[in-house]
Design an enzyme around this catalytic site. Structure first.
Site, short mmCIF file in Angstrom:
data_model
loop_
_atom_site.label_atom_id
_atom_site.label_comp_id
_atom_site.label_asym_id
_atom_site.label_seq_id
_atom_site.Cartn_x
_atom_site.Cartn_y
_atom_site.Cartn_z
CB ILE A 1 -0.37 43.30 -21.68
CG1 ILE A 1 -1.78 42.80 -21.98
CG2 ILE A 1 -0.02 44.53 -22.53
CD1 ILE A 1 -2.88 43.80 -21.68
CB SER B 1 0.77 39.82 -15.87
OG SER B 1 0.49 38.81 -14.94
CB CYS B 2 -0.16 45.02 -17.84
SG CYS B 2 0.28 46.28 -19.05
CB VAL B 3 5.51 43.65 -17.33
CG1 VAL B 3 5.04 42.84 -16.15
CG2 VAL B 3 5.67 42.76 -18.54
#
Length: 129
Positions: free
Chosen positions: A76, A107-109
């Protein structure tokens, strides 16, 4: 050998890329922004944007002959990490509704900017069993 995946039920690529590639046992989607493929519109609320991005991924995965349950990894890209809890709630509801046995790895960045100035972009990897 890879096969290109394309469906009218997800937005057309807005650049020189494909919606997904199928490598036989793995399907990789391109990042899906929250464009409604029927209207071309984008909702203002991050919850609706999250849902639309996930529905776009679902349409592509289905076109590849898989289901949401076959998704093993999600990435994301979020314009504002302050929206993390809202995104998580919509994400959780989507995977529960689609009867995913667990949740995919994820993963979310936070990113500075996304295409069309949307709030979220999501990409997925699915495994053909």
């Amino acid at each position: 050998m890879s096969k290109v995946i394309h469906t009218e039920n997800a937005p057309k690529a807005i650049g020189p890329y494909v919606q997904a590639v199928d490598l036989g046992n793995l399907v990789f989607t391109s990042g899906q922004i929250p464009v409604d493929p029927k209207t071309g519109g984008v909702a203002a609320e991050i919850e609706k944007q999250t849902r639309q991005s996930l529905e776009n991924i679902k349409a592509i995965i289905i076109q590849a002959g898989l289901t949401v349950g076959d998704i093993v990894k999600i990435t994301i890209f979020l314009k504002d990490l302050n929206d993390f809890n809202k995104v998580n709630a919509e994400y959780e509801a989507f995977f529960i509704e689609n009867k995913h046995e667990t949740f995919p790895a994820r993963s979310c960045v936070e990113v500075a900017r996304l295409p069309k100035d949307v709030g979220i972009e999501i990409e997925a990897i699915a495994l053909r069993k």
